[in-house]
Design an enzyme around this catalytic site. Structure first.
Site, PDB file in Angstrom:
ATOM      1  N   GLU A 282       0.819  -1.217   0.000  1.00 16.61           N
ATOM      2  CA  GLU A 282       0.000   0.000   0.000  1.00 16.61           C
ATOM      3  C   GLU A 282       0.850   1.265   0.000  1.00 16.61           C
ATOM      4  OE1 GLU A 282      -4.345  -1.093   1.863  1.00 16.61           O
ATOM      5  OE2 GLU A 282      -2.954   0.056   3.094  1.00 16.61           O
ATOM      6  N   HIS A 303       9.036 -26.909  -1.589  1.00 15.09           N
ATOM      7  CA  HIS A 303       8.452 -28.063  -2.268  1.00 15.09           C
ATOM      8  C   HIS A 303       7.306 -27.663  -3.189  1.00 15.09           C
ATOM      9  CE1 HIS A 303      10.746 -31.033   0.144  1.00 15.09           C
ATOM     10  NE2 HIS A 303      10.760 -30.028   1.005  1.00 15.09           N
ATOM     11  N   LYS A 418     -13.730  -0.143  -3.587  1.00 20.49           N
ATOM     12  CA  LYS A 418     -14.746   0.183  -2.580  1.00 20.49           C
ATOM     13  C   LYS A 418     -15.892   0.982  -3.194  1.00 20.49           C
ATOM     14  CE  LYS A 418     -11.710   0.290   1.500  1.00 20.49           C
ATOM     15  NZ  LYS A 418     -11.182   1.136   2.589  1.00 20.49           N
TER      16      LYS A 418
END
EC number: 5.3.1.9
Length: 429
Positions: A282, A303, A418
């Site tokens: 951010e 792995h 948003k």
């Protein structure tokens, strides 16, 4: 707390050519007349970030909750409102499972109906309290969760008692959550205006959940104070936080690396890595700039991602957090029932083998895989070390963003989703 920084790469790096820039940005971070002073409360430590009276009030509340057999705290928040506290709990306590200890559950960090339903089912048999954390109260994930969970608590124990078990951490100046808290006579803790969410763990945002879990918050604060003093110089050679910031900048700007992978060798650092990803993601990811912050836990991810890191495209470098002293250790004893090559490792401890894996992997990736590696070695995973490491990364992040030419303290891109979501829902934020 000692923190060591070691760079493992064949690339030649010139730090001193940047000292004048570092001096300029150091002044911007620390000057009381800085244009960003309204966002630098986290760096005015402990004077602005720490409220001793509020911490004392929190301690009394927590003591009362424990005396009344409230053994679960549900923390409702998203982003910096929960990541720091979750990172601290795991870093300091480990992953458990724990018996007969206060439990902290995190909700409101997704829109998963399944996750919310299952946790509410779990809470049906628990005595729990709520701590909702949001600067304004207008973020949809915690807002929805708080509404549902507060109604559930009222249904369980009645409104009068529910009010005594609900705690609101929010702005004390304005906001929807503040109005809800006042109108329902709920206990309020302050979100400090000059501290953004991703910088807020070393404040009331993080402290109430940690106190509930019986974490030594005083030691966290002490570690952060020591780090604040240690990284208060503008000298690159003496300030490891700035040296780390400059290393990242040079990897991005001069050598065209696009991704930084934060690697840890302990599963209990998963959420510390997540906190770090938000901090740098951010702060730097704007104006089409910035390193993409990724993370991995070794040896587990060797792995799955190990092949790519060793032989795949070379657009990333690695920053490794290695903890010198494990919380616990186990010796390996020879087992006569097993005719196995593993018996040859008897006499060693699991942490010794983990350390050798760290050495081997770092060598393989840096020398044979041609991936630059930066190693941050810390002494242990104590509360004091957590406070130190958080302050180290916060100072490094601010400097790194300034070097990049972006504002470390805003996040305009987050508002886009948003706003679109609010449109879809017909919701007035």
């Amino acid at each position: 707390m000692s923190l060591k920084l070691e760079v493992k790469t064949e690339i030649k790096l010139d730090y001193q050519g940047f000292q004048n820039q570092i001096n300029e940005f150091h002044k911007r971070i620390n000057d009381k007349n800085s244009p960003d002073i309204n966002f630098l409360g986290w760096n005015n430590f402990p004077e602005v970030a720490i409220n001793p009276q509020e911490i004392a009030r929190m301690r009394k509340i927590v003591e009362n909750l424990h005396q009344n057999s409230i053994n679960v705290l549900v923390v409702i928040g998203i982003g910096g409102s929960y990541l720091g506290a979750k990172a601290a709990l795991d870093f300091i306590l480990g992953l458990g499972p724990f018996e007969n200890k206060p439990e902290v559950i995190f909700l409101g960090n997704s829109l998963s109906s399944t996750d919310l339903y299952q946790k509410i089912e779990y809470l049906k048999t628990k005595n729990f309290a709520i701590n909702v954390i949001s600067k304004s109260g207008s973020t949809i994930e915690p807002a929805i969760t708080f509404q549902i969970l507060y109604q559930f608590l009222i249904d369980q124990i009645g409104e009068k008692l529910a009010k005594t078990r609900t705690f609101v951490t929010t702005s004390i100046k304005s906001g929807e959550l503040l109005e809800i808290a006042k109108s329902n006579e709920l206990e309020i803790f302050e979100v400090i205006e000059s501290i953004g969410g991703r910088f807020s763990v070393l404040s009331s945002v993080g402290f109430f959940p940690l106190l509930f879990a019986k974490i030594n918050v005083d030691e966290i604060i002490q570690g952060a104070i020591e780090a604040h003093k240690k990284y208060s110089t503008s000298s690159i050679s003496q300030n490891l936080a700035y040296k780390y910031a400059l290393f990242r900048f040079l990897m991005y700007k001069n050598f065209n690396y696009k991704t930084e992978i934060l690697i840890s060798y302990e599963p209990f650092l998963i959420y510390f890595n997540e906190w770090w990803k938000q901090l740098f993601g951010e702060s730097e990811g704007k104006n089409l700039k910035g390193l993409f912050p990724a993370s991995a836990i070794f040896t587990t991810d060797l792995h799955s991602l190990g092949q790519f890191i060793q032989d795949g495209s070379k657009n990333f470098f690695q920053t490794i957090i290695y903890i010198k002293k494990p919380k616990f250790d186990l010796g390996i004893k020879k087992l006569v029932q097993f005719n196995s090559k593993i018996n040859k490792l008897s006499g060693k401890t699991v942490s010794e083998i983990n350390f050798q894996a760290f050495l081997a992997t770092t060598l393989a990736h840096s020398s044979y895989g041609n991936n630059p590696n930066l190693v941050l070695e810390i002494a242990d995973s104590s509360p004091k070390t957590f406070g130190h490491l958080v302050m180290f990364f916060e100072k490094a992040c601010a400097m790194s963003a300034y070097l990049l030419g972006v504002n470390p303290f805003d996040q305009p891109g987050v508002e886009s989703y948003k706003n679109e979501l609010a449109k879809n829902l017909g919701w007035d934020r």
